[in-house]
Write a protein that holds these residues in place. Structure first.
Motif, PDB file in Angstrom:
ATOM      1  N   LEU A  56     -32.814  92.055  46.287  1.00 32.73           N
ATOM      2  CA  LEU A  56     -32.658  92.467  47.684  1.00 32.73           C
ATOM      3  C   LEU A  56     -31.195  92.757  48.006  1.00 32.73           C
ATOM      4  CD1 LEU A  56     -35.114  89.935  49.337  1.00 32.73           C
ATOM      5  CD2 LEU A  56     -35.437  92.413  49.186  1.00 32.73           C
ATOM      6  N   ALA A  57     -30.293  91.930  47.477  1.00 36.85           N
ATOM      7  CA  ALA A  57     -28.856  92.154  47.711  1.00 36.85           C
ATOM      8  C   ALA A  57     -28.400  93.456  47.063  1.00 36.85           C
ATOM      9  CB  ALA A  57     -28.052  90.977  47.164  1.00 36.85           C
ATOM     10  N   ALA A 105     -25.962  87.351  57.855  1.00 37.17           N
ATOM     11  CA  ALA A 105     -25.889  88.545  58.695  1.00 37.17           C
ATOM     12  C   ALA A 105     -26.904  89.591  58.246  1.00 37.17           C
ATOM     13  CB  ALA A 105     -24.476  89.127  58.667  1.00 37.17           C
ATOM     14  N   ALA A 106     -27.084  89.744  56.921  1.00 34.87           N
ATOM     15  CA  ALA A 106     -28.047  90.719  56.403  1.00 34.87           C
ATOM     16  C   ALA A 106     -29.485  90.311  56.729  1.00 34.87           C
ATOM     17  CB  ALA A 106     -27.867  90.881  54.896  1.00 34.87           C
ATOM     18  N   PHE A 146     -30.235  88.559  59.476  1.00 33.30           N
ATOM     19  CA  PHE A 146     -30.362  88.712  60.928  1.00 33.30           C
ATOM     20  C   PHE A 146     -30.575  90.167  61.336  1.00 33.30           C
ATOM     21  CE2 PHE A 146     -27.299  84.836  61.370  1.00 33.30           C
ATOM     22  CZ  PHE A 146     -28.292  83.993  60.892  1.00 33.30           C
ATOM     23  N   ASP A 147     -29.922  91.106  60.618  1.00 31.49           N
ATOM     24  CA  ASP A 147     -30.056  92.510  61.022  1.00 31.49           C
ATOM     25  C   ASP A 147     -31.117  93.279  60.228  1.00 31.49           C
ATOM     26  OD1 ASP A 147     -28.903  93.309  58.575  1.00 31.49           O
ATOM     27  OD2 ASP A 147     -26.909  93.593  59.435  1.00 31.49           O
ATOM     28  N   GLY A 148     -31.855  92.566  59.370  1.00 29.55           N
ATOM     29  CA  GLY A 148     -32.998  93.169  58.699  1.00 29.55           C
ATOM     30  C   GLY A 148     -32.708  93.911  57.425  1.00 29.55           C
ATOM     31  N   ARG A 149     -31.466  93.863  56.909  1.00 31.51           N
ATOM     32  CA  ARG A 149     -31.144  94.619  55.700  1.00 31.51           C
ATOM     33  C   ARG A 149     -31.819  94.074  54.450  1.00 31.51           C
ATOM     34  NH1 ARG A 149     -25.244  94.152  55.105  1.00 31.51           N
ATOM     35  NH2 ARG A 149     -25.333  92.746  56.886  1.00 31.51           N
ATOM     36  N   LEU A 150     -32.320  92.844  54.500  1.00 27.61           N
ATOM     37  CA  LEU A 150     -32.997  92.260  53.341  1.00 27.61           C
ATOM     38  C   LEU A 150     -34.515  92.315  53.474  1.00 27.61           C
ATOM     39  CD1 LEU A 150     -30.669  89.198  52.630  1.00 27.61           C
ATOM     40  CD2 LEU A 150     -30.633  91.458  51.576  1.00 27.61           C
ATOM     41  N   GLY A 151     -34.988  93.139  54.406  1.00 24.42           N
ATOM     42  CA  GLY A 151     -36.427  93.331  54.541  1.00 24.42           C
ATOM     43  C   GLY A 151     -37.068  92.341  55.487  1.00 24.42           C
ATOM     44  N   THR A 152     -38.380  92.311  55.452  1.00 18.91           N
ATOM     45  CA  THR A 152     -39.137  91.488  56.391  1.00 18.91           C
ATOM     46  C   THR A 152     -39.108  89.999  56.042  1.00 18.91           C
ATOM     47  OG1 THR A 152     -41.164  91.878  55.135  1.00 18.91           O
ATOM     48  CG2 THR A 152     -40.686  93.387  56.953  1.00 18.91           C
ATOM     49  N   LEU A 153     -38.838  89.678  54.786  1.00 18.92           N
ATOM     50  CA  LEU A 153     -38.743  88.281  54.322  1.00 18.92           C
ATOM     51  C   LEU A 153     -40.005  87.491  54.687  1.00 18.92           C
ATOM     52  CD1 LEU A 153     -35.015  87.484  55.217  1.00 18.92           C
ATOM     53  CD2 LEU A 153     -35.943  88.308  53.052  1.00 18.92           C
ATOM     54  N   ASP A 154     -41.147  88.118  54.523  1.00 18.12           N
ATOM     55  CA  ASP A 154     -42.404  87.462  54.854  1.00 18.12           C
ATOM     56  C   ASP A 154     -43.180  87.033  53.612  1.00 18.12           C
ATOM     57  OD1 ASP A 154     -43.050  89.958  53.944  1.00 18.12           O
ATOM     58  OD2 ASP A 154     -44.195  90.582  55.704  1.00 18.12           O
TER      59      ASP A 154
END
Length: 331
Positions: A178-179, A289-290, A292-300
């Protein structure tokens, strides 16, 4: 308080424990979500002499400050408490501080409990729209972010042009993938042996998912950057074979401590090998920060269970019955 206590190899007991001692100037945090890490599994199996029983494990936490500076804040927790004054800390490499302490390692009891004590500088405040279940992923994902940053710095070309292989589809490996994606890489393969994890990995991002046999069947030297999020002899052998001449291997996993690296090939092909331990404070903040702003996807893709059912969660992970890359416990 209620806590899940490691009492002996492969034994966890949910019971009443004294609340944590809170040193002057530190915060008491009510834990709302805490992930199970591979290092917790090592301790659970009796393989970590740094974590002798009895001990409260767990260090991937998010919660609410109830005492100390900033009461009421919703926070995710950097579990590495460091001196702040040594050469490493002054250089921003607090993860290499010789005096570092971490939640779940004496003298700091861990976060498989209702409360933890932690310095205020270790807390990152969360926006209201982010759940505790996602915020507690900052810790494992920061390990992958740190590895990505070290690997990108060592590459002889830009990260967006790199062909990347991540070995291991647990939270550490997935965090690295993801990173990589959040920082411009687009050609990312995740090698994962547990086929139960494949649906979650496919839903997490635009990755190619391969088995270890698939990767070993490829021609050697196909990847610019290889990140080993497992750390066993077999995965190090795969990394040694997969890295191209002049390529980079970043080693995060702590599966075992011997064998696997093809030192001759690495020498003759000038392959860079980098060990990556946890993350710096900047890496942790950047990861948060990533999230919080959604850059790492939905994380579900994490599975949620009650803390009182933590023993069965550990048993399921050990028995290969867990399909999610991460199990999060809820006190």
């Amino acid at each position: 308080m209620k806590a899940l206590v490691y009492t002996a190899p492969e034994s966890l007991v949910y019971r009443d424990e004294p609340g944590p001692d809170v040193p002057s100037g530190e915060c008491l945090v009510r834990v709302e979500a805490v992930g199970i890490c591979g290092s917790d599994m090592h301790a659970y199996l009796g393989h970590d002499e740094r974590r002798p029983a009895p001990l409260i494990l767990g260090h991937e936490a998010a919660g609410v400050v109830v005492e100390g500076p900033g009461p009421g804040r919703r926070v995710t927790v950097n579990p590495l408490a460091t001196c702040g004054a040594c050469r490493a800390c002054k250089a921003g490499c607090n993860n290499l501080c010789p005096q570092r302490q971490i939640l779940s390692m004496a003298p700091r009891q861990g976060a498989f409990a209702e409360f933890i004590a932690i310095p205020p500088e270790n807390l990152v405040e969360m926006p209201e729209h982010v759940s505790f279940d996602k915020a507690c992923l900052a810790e494992p994902l920061a390990c992958g972010w740190h590895a990505m940053r070290l690997g990108a710095r060592a590459l002889d070309g830009p990260l967006p042009d790199a062909r990347c292989l991540v070995i291991g589809g647990g939270a550490i490996g997935l965090g690295a993938a993801l990173a990589l994606g959040a920082n411009g890489a687009s050609d990312i393969t995740i090698s994962e042996a547990n086929q139960r994890r494949v649906p979650a990995l496919k839903s997490a991002g635009k990755f190619r998912i391969a088995t270890p046999d698939d990767v070993m069947a490829e021609d050697p030297g196909g990847y610019d950057l290889v990140i080993d999020g497992v750390g066993f002899a077999a995965t190090r052998a795969t990394a040694s074979r997969a890295a191209r001449p002049g390529g980079v291997i970043v080693h995060i996993g702590l599966g075992d401590a011997s064998a696997g690296l093809d030192i001759r090939r690495m020498t003759l092909q000038e392959i860079t090998f980098i060990g990556a331990y946890t993350y710096t404070p900047e890496d942790f903040r950047d990861t948060a920060a990533a999230i919080f702003d959604g850059r790492l996807g939905t994380l579900d893709w994490a599975e949620l269970r009650a803390l009182e059912n933590g023993a069965s969660a550990f048993a399921d992970i050990q028995g290969g019955r867990a399909s999610a890359p991460k199990i999060i416990l809820k006190p």
